[in-house]
Write a protein that holds these residues in place. Sequence first.
Motif, PDB file in Angstrom:
ATOM      1  N   UNK A 167       0.851  -1.196   0.000  1.00 27.81           N
ATOM      2  CA  UNK A 167       0.000   0.000   0.000  1.00 27.81           C
ATOM      3  C   UNK A 167       0.880   1.237   0.000  1.00 27.81           C
ATOM      4  N   UNK A 168       0.322   2.318  -0.481  1.00 27.35           N
ATOM      5  CA  UNK A 168       1.042   3.591  -0.446  1.00 27.35           C
ATOM      6  C   UNK A 168       0.630   4.347   0.808  1.00 27.35           C
ATOM      7  N   UNK A 169       1.598   4.968   1.472  1.00 31.40           N
ATOM      8  CA  UNK A 169       1.329   5.646   2.737  1.00 31.40           C
ATOM      9  C   UNK A 169       0.676   7.001   2.567  1.00 31.40           C
ATOM     10  N   UNK A 170       0.869   7.625   1.422  1.00 37.02           N
ATOM     11  CA  UNK A 170       0.306   8.954   1.200  1.00 37.02           C
ATOM     12  C   UNK A 170      -0.453   9.010  -0.104  1.00 37.02           C
ATOM     13  N   UNK A 171      -1.242  10.059  -0.261  1.00 43.01           N
ATOM     14  CA  UNK A 171      -2.042  10.217  -1.479  1.00 43.01           C
ATOM     15  C   UNK A 171      -1.534  11.341  -2.371  1.00 43.01           C
ATOM     16  N   UNK A 172      -0.641  12.162  -1.844  1.00 47.26           N
ATOM     17  CA  UNK A 172      -0.124  13.266  -2.652  1.00 47.26           C
ATOM     18  C   UNK A 172       0.978  12.755  -3.587  1.00 47.26           C
ATOM     19  N   UNK A 173       1.207  13.431  -4.684  1.00 48.50           N
ATOM     20  CA  UNK A 173       2.287  12.991  -5.590  1.00 48.50           C
ATOM     21  C   UNK A 173       3.652  12.916  -4.907  1.00 48.50           C
ATOM     22  N   UNK A 174       3.970  13.875  -4.036  1.00 48.62           N
ATOM     23  CA  UNK A 174       5.261  13.845  -3.344  1.00 48.62           C
ATOM     24  C   UNK A 174       5.382  12.636  -2.437  1.00 48.62           C
ATOM     25  N   UNK A 175       4.316  12.259  -1.758  1.00 47.47           N
ATOM     26  CA  UNK A 175       4.360  11.089  -0.886  1.00 47.47           C
ATOM     27  C   UNK A 175       4.557   9.813  -1.691  1.00 47.47           C
ATOM     28  N   UNK A 176       3.859   9.699  -2.812  1.00 48.47           N
ATOM     29  CA  UNK A 176       3.990   8.511  -3.663  1.00 48.47           C
ATOM     30  C   UNK A 176       5.394   8.435  -4.244  1.00 48.47           C
ATOM     31  N   UNK A 177       5.894   9.549  -4.797  1.00 40.99           N
ATOM     32  CA  UNK A 177       7.241   9.560  -5.358  1.00 40.99           C
ATOM     33  C   UNK A 177       8.285   9.229  -4.294  1.00 40.99           C
ATOM     34  N   UNK A 178       8.127   9.801  -3.111  1.00 40.78           N
ATOM     35  CA  UNK A 178       9.075   9.532  -2.031  1.00 40.78           C
ATOM     36  C   UNK A 178       9.115   8.066  -1.659  1.00 40.78           C
ATOM     37  N   UNK A 179       7.956   7.444  -1.528  1.00 39.54           N
ATOM     38  CA  UNK A 179       7.912   6.038  -1.170  1.00 39.54           C
ATOM     39  C   UNK A 179       8.487   5.167  -2.289  1.00 39.54           C
ATOM     40  N   UNK A 180       8.157   5.481  -3.534  1.00 38.83           N
ATOM     41  CA  UNK A 180       8.694   4.698  -4.650  1.00 38.83           C
ATOM     42  C   UNK A 180      10.209   4.863  -4.771  1.00 38.83           C
ATOM     43  N   UNK A 181      10.708   6.088  -4.639  1.00 40.37           N
ATOM     44  CA  UNK A 181      12.151   6.306  -4.738  1.00 40.37           C
ATOM     45  C   UNK A 181      12.888   5.581  -3.614  1.00 40.37           C
ATOM     46  N   UNK A 182      12.351   5.607  -2.406  1.00 39.22           N
ATOM     47  CA  UNK A 182      12.983   4.878  -1.304  1.00 39.22           C
ATOM     48  C   UNK A 182      13.005   3.375  -1.593  1.00 39.22           C
ATOM     49  N   UNK A 183      11.908   2.849  -2.115  1.00 34.35           N
ATOM     50  CA  UNK A 183      11.853   1.425  -2.436  1.00 34.35           C
ATOM     51  C   UNK A 183      12.842   1.084  -3.541  1.00 34.35           C
ATOM     52  N   UNK A 184      12.971   1.948  -4.569  1.00 37.60           N
ATOM     53  CA  UNK A 184      13.946   1.718  -5.632  1.00 37.60           C
ATOM     54  C   UNK A 184      15.379   1.725  -5.078  1.00 37.60           C
ATOM     55  N   UNK A 185      15.662   2.668  -4.214  1.00 34.06           N
ATOM     56  CA  UNK A 185      17.013   2.760  -3.635  1.00 34.06           C
ATOM     57  C   UNK A 185      17.340   1.504  -2.840  1.00 34.06           C
ATOM     58  N   UNK A 186      16.405   1.057  -2.033  1.00 37.08           N
ATOM     59  CA  UNK A 186      16.630  -0.166  -1.239  1.00 37.08           C
ATOM     60  C   UNK A 186      16.807  -1.364  -2.165  1.00 37.08           C
ATOM     61  N   UNK A 187      16.019  -1.453  -3.210  1.00 36.71           N
ATOM     62  CA  UNK A 187      16.121  -2.556  -4.160  1.00 36.71           C
ATOM     63  C   UNK A 187      17.507  -2.582  -4.816  1.00 36.71           C
ATOM     64  N   UNK A 188      17.981  -1.412  -5.265  1.00 37.04           N
ATOM     65  CA  UNK A 188      19.289  -1.332  -5.916  1.00 37.04           C
ATOM     66  C   UNK A 188      20.410  -1.671  -4.921  1.00 37.04           C
ATOM     67  N   UNK A 189      20.312  -1.186  -3.702  1.00 38.13           N
ATOM     68  CA  UNK A 189      21.342  -1.482  -2.703  1.00 38.13           C
ATOM     69  C   UNK A 189      21.393  -2.974  -2.371  1.00 38.13           C
ATOM     70  N   UNK A 190      20.250  -3.609  -2.319  1.00 38.00           N
ATOM     71  CA  UNK A 190      20.221  -5.036  -2.006  1.00 38.00           C
ATOM     72  C   UNK A 190      20.698  -5.896  -3.170  1.00 38.00           C
TER      73      UNK A 190
END
Length: 73
Positions: free
Chosen positions: A49-72
């Motif tokens: 699920x997405x934690x926020x409904x605003x574009x900034x919240x969605x982008x922030x959550x997706x970018x964090x998930x991408x960063x974690x994915x790349x690091x792993x």
Amino acid sequence: MFWDFEGREIWVVTDLMQVTAEQIAQMCKAWWQMEVFFRWIKQHLNIPTLFGATPNAVYGQLFCAFIVYVLLK
């Protein structure tokens, strides 16, 4: 009506009378690429699920998930 890359005939029903069959085919292909992208996100980034409904919240959550994915990886 249009044909796919294997020569199969595809019929699409729409009420967009001012749009050509080729334009509708391009829209369907673009829509399908978005579906594939979101499927990849759901499978690999584990975002149920997405934690926020605003574009900034969605982008922030997706970018964090991408960063974690790349690091792993």
